[in-house]
Design a protein around this motif. Sequence first.
Motif, PDB file in Angstrom:
ATOM      1  N   GLN A  31       0.833  -1.202   0.000  1.00  0.00           N
ATOM      2  CA  GLN A  31       0.000   0.000   0.000  1.00  0.00           C
ATOM      3  C   GLN A  31       0.869   1.255   0.000  1.00  0.00           C
ATOM      4  O   GLN A  31       1.930   1.283   0.609  1.00  0.00           O
ATOM      5  N   ALA A  33       0.446   5.769   0.040  1.00  0.00           N
ATOM      6  CA  ALA A  33      -0.460   6.897   0.206  1.00  0.00           C
ATOM      7  C   ALA A  33       0.328   8.190   0.351  1.00  0.00           C
ATOM      8  O   ALA A  33       1.499   8.172   0.736  1.00  0.00           O
ATOM      9  N   LEU A  42      -5.943  12.180   3.578  1.00  0.00           N
ATOM     10  CA  LEU A  42      -5.434  11.338   2.509  1.00  0.00           C
ATOM     11  C   LEU A  42      -5.566  12.090   1.195  1.00  0.00           C
ATOM     12  O   LEU A  42      -6.663  12.460   0.792  1.00  0.00           O
ATOM     13  N   GLN A  46      -4.027   4.642  -0.894  1.00  0.00           N
ATOM     14  CA  GLN A  46      -4.911   3.928   0.012  1.00  0.00           C
ATOM     15  C   GLN A  46      -4.111   3.218   1.088  1.00  0.00           C
ATOM     16  O   GLN A  46      -3.045   2.670   0.827  1.00  0.00           O
ATOM     17  N   LYS A  48      -4.986   0.716   4.768  1.00  0.00           N
ATOM     18  CA  LYS A  48      -6.023   0.106   5.597  1.00  0.00           C
ATOM     19  C   LYS A  48      -6.383   1.089   6.703  1.00  0.00           C
ATOM     20  O   LYS A  48      -5.535   1.869   7.155  1.00  0.00           O
TER      21      LYS A  48
END
Length: 86
Positions: A31, A33, A42, A46, A48
């Motif tokens: 992941q 971000a 954000l 992405q 969790k």
Amino acid sequence: MPEISRFFGMVITMYYNDHAPPHFHVRYGQQKALITIETLTLLEGQLKPRALGLVIEWAALYQSELMDNWELARQNAELNNIEPLE
């Protein structure tokens, strides 16, 4: 891309001469971000929900240090390490 912090498997980095708004990058496994420094939201990518919560908690503690690093990156200066979340 200089690493400025690492905790719970998350790697926090900043690019030199990156685009506005001021932000930092997070890698956590596969992941990725981008999180804005001023609003701690954000911007792209992405994570969790649990990982995102931990990153936002950390960034809230070190928001001024993150902005200082953003300004240093604009000047191509060495970035400061920031304490990890414990």
